[in-house]
Write an enzyme that holds these catalytic residues in place. Structure first.
Site, PDB file in Angstrom:
ATOM      1  N   ASN A  17       0.870  -1.179   0.000  1.00  0.00           N
ATOM      2  CA  ASN A  17       0.000   0.000   0.000  1.00  0.00           C
ATOM      3  C   ASN A  17       0.906   1.228   0.000  1.00  0.00           C
ATOM      4  O   ASN A  17       1.523   1.545   1.008  1.00  0.00           O
ATOM      5  CB  ASN A  17      -0.886  -0.048   1.251  1.00  0.00           C
ATOM      6  CG  ASN A  17      -1.680   1.225   1.458  1.00  0.00           C
ATOM      7  OD1 ASN A  17      -1.783   2.056   0.561  1.00  0.00           O
ATOM      8  ND2 ASN A  17      -2.250   1.372   2.648  1.00  0.00           N
ATOM      9  N   HIS A  29      -9.404   1.215   5.214  1.00  0.00           N
ATOM     10  CA  HIS A  29      -8.104   1.382   5.872  1.00  0.00           C
ATOM     11  C   HIS A  29      -8.278   2.327   7.063  1.00  0.00           C
ATOM     12  O   HIS A  29      -9.065   3.271   7.001  1.00  0.00           O
ATOM     13  CB  HIS A  29      -7.072   1.941   4.890  1.00  0.00           C
ATOM     14  CG  HIS A  29      -5.687   1.908   5.439  1.00  0.00           C
ATOM     15  ND1 HIS A  29      -5.233   2.856   6.324  1.00  0.00           N
ATOM     16  CD2 HIS A  29      -4.682   1.019   5.273  1.00  0.00           C
ATOM     17  CE1 HIS A  29      -3.985   2.551   6.670  1.00  0.00           C
ATOM     18  NE2 HIS A  29      -3.623   1.439   6.041  1.00  0.00           N
ATOM     19  N   GLU A  37      -5.276  -5.022  10.802  1.00  0.00           N
ATOM     20  CA  GLU A  37      -4.220  -4.028  10.991  1.00  0.00           C
ATOM     21  C   GLU A  37      -4.466  -3.253  12.279  1.00  0.00           C
ATOM     22  O   GLU A  37      -5.242  -2.287  12.291  1.00  0.00           O
ATOM     23  CB  GLU A  37      -4.218  -3.027   9.830  1.00  0.00           C
ATOM     24  CG  GLU A  37      -3.943  -3.645   8.484  1.00  0.00           C
ATOM     25  CD  GLU A  37      -3.375  -2.617   7.507  1.00  0.00           C
ATOM     26  OE1 GLU A  37      -2.270  -2.853   7.008  1.00  0.00           O
ATOM     27  OE2 GLU A  37      -4.012  -1.581   7.281  1.00  0.00           O
ATOM     28  N   SER A  39       3.555  -2.479  10.329  1.00  0.00           N
ATOM     29  CA  SER A  39       5.000  -2.602  10.533  1.00  0.00           C
ATOM     30  C   SER A  39       5.581  -3.952  10.121  1.00  0.00           C
ATOM     31  O   SER A  39       6.502  -4.460  10.767  1.00  0.00           O
ATOM     32  CB  SER A  39       5.361  -2.271  11.987  1.00  0.00           C
ATOM     33  OG  SER A  39       5.020  -0.922  12.279  1.00  0.00           O
TER      34      SER A  39
HETATM   35  P1  PGA Z   1       3.031   0.050   7.638  1.00  0.00           P
HETATM   36  O1  PGA Z   1       1.549   0.320   7.083  1.00  0.00           O
HETATM   37  O2  PGA Z   1       3.513  -1.230   7.012  1.00  0.00           O
HETATM   38  O3  PGA Z   1       3.818   1.241   7.198  1.00  0.00           O
HETATM   39  O4  PGA Z   1       2.918  -0.077   9.115  1.00  0.00           O
HETATM   40  C1  PGA Z   1       0.636  -0.733   6.913  1.00  0.00           C
HETATM   41  C2  PGA Z   1      -0.657  -0.218   6.340  1.00  0.00           C
HETATM   42  O5  PGA Z   1      -1.074   0.896   6.688  1.00  0.00           O
HETATM   43  O6  PGA Z   1      -1.297  -0.899   5.539  1.00  0.00           O
END
Ligand code: PGA
Length: 237
Positions: free
Chosen positions: A10, A94, A161, A200
Site C-alpha cells: 500500500n 483502511h 491491521e 510494521s
Molecule cells: P506500515 O503500514 O507497514 O507502514 O505499518 C501498513 C498499512 O497501513 O497498511
C-alpha cells in the site's frame, strides 16, 4: 492445503513516475516468487503501472473507492474507474480512511459491495486503536467491524491491521496475531478467505508473522515503497 500468500503493498500518498523503477526492480526480483503480489499505488500511477507492468507477475489495485459508480463526488474515484484503469483489487476501510475521512463500517460495507459489483476484490481492513487495545477490547472491536463491514460475498480479502502498529515499528506478539487471526477465522467461518496481517511488516519479521496459523499474507505500507525492502517480504512468503 498449500497456502498461497498474498503480499500487498500500500503506497498510500507516495509515489511519482520516478518511483516506478521500484516496481520494475520488484518485478525482476520476484520472478521466481511463489506468492501473489499486489501493489496499490496512488491512482495517478495506476494506468502507467498497468501499461508497463500489467502483463507481469504483479497485480495492481486502488487504495480506496467510492460506493457509487459515478456522480457529483468531487475528488473521489469509483470502483468502475479503477477497474477500467486495470486494477484487480481495492483496499477499503483502511484505518487512515476511517480516522481522517470518518468512514464508518456502513460506508466500508457499501464500498466493498460496490467494488465487488465492479469486478474488483475488496481488501477490507479492520483493527483496534491503541486505546481499545489497552482496554483489552480488541476482539469486540474487530468483531463489530467484521459484522458491520463485510459484504455477503466470500470473494474478499480481510486485513487485520492494529492501528497502533501502523507505521510505528511496533507489532503485536506472534501469540496475539495468531489469537486474533484465529478469532477472525472462527467469526467468518470460511477457510478460503485470505486473512492478511498489516502493521510494521518488514523483512526482519515477515517470516515469523507469515508462519502463523491463519495468516495468509501481509498488507505492507512503508516497506513496500522500496523494491529491496518489499522483496525481502515477498521472499519470506
Ligand atoms: P506500515 O503500514 O507497514 O507502514 O505499518 C501498513 C498499512 O497501513 O497498511
Amino acid at each position: 492445503m498449500h497456502k498461497r500468500y498474498l503480499i500487498a503493498g500500500n503506497w498510500k500518498m507516495n509515489g511519482l513516475k520516478a518511483d516506478l523503477e521500484e516496481i520494475a526492480q520488484t518485478e525482476k526480483g520476484a520472478a521466481n516468487a511463489t506468492c501473489d503480489i499486489l501493489v496499490c499505488p496512488p491512482s495517478t500511477l495506476l494506468p502507467i503501472c498497468i501499461e508497463r507492468f500489467g502483463s507481469g507477475k504483479i497485480a495492481f489495485g486502488g487504495q480506496d473507492c467510492h460506493a457509487q459508480t459515478s456522480g457529483a463526488f468531487t475528488g473521489d474515484i469509483s470502483p468502475k474507474m479503477l477497474k477500467e484503469a486495470g486494477a484487480s483489487y481495492v483496499i477499503v476501510g483502511h484505518s487512515e480512511r476511517r480516522q481522517y475521512h470518518h468512514e464508518t463500517n456502513t460506508d466500508v460495507k457499501a464500498k466493498a459491495e460496490a467494488a465487488l459489483t465492479a469486478g474488483l476484490t475488496p481488501i477490507i481492513c479492520v483493527g483496534e486503536t491503541k486505546e481499545q487495545h489497552e482496554a483489552g477490547k480488541q476482539f469486540d472491536v474487530v468483531k463489530t467491524q467484521l459484522a458491520e463491514s463485510l459484504p455477503a460475498s466470500q470473494e474478499i480479502v480481510i486485513a487485520y491491521e492494529p492501528v497502533w502498529a501502523i507505521g510505528t515499528g511496533l507489532t503485536p506478539s506472534s501469540d496475539d496475531i495468531a489469537t486474533m487471526h484465529n478469532s477472525i477465522r472462527d467469526f467468518i467461518g470460511n477457510d478460503s478467505i485470505r486473512l492478511l496481517y498489516g502493521g510494521s511488516v518488514k523483512g526482519g519479521n515477515a517470516k515469523e508473522i507469515l508462519n502463523l496459523p491463519n495468516v495468509d499474507g501481509a498488507l505492507v505500507g512503508g516497506a513496500s515503497l522500496k523494491a529491496k525492502d518489499f522483496l525481502e517480504i515477498v521472499k519470506a512468503a
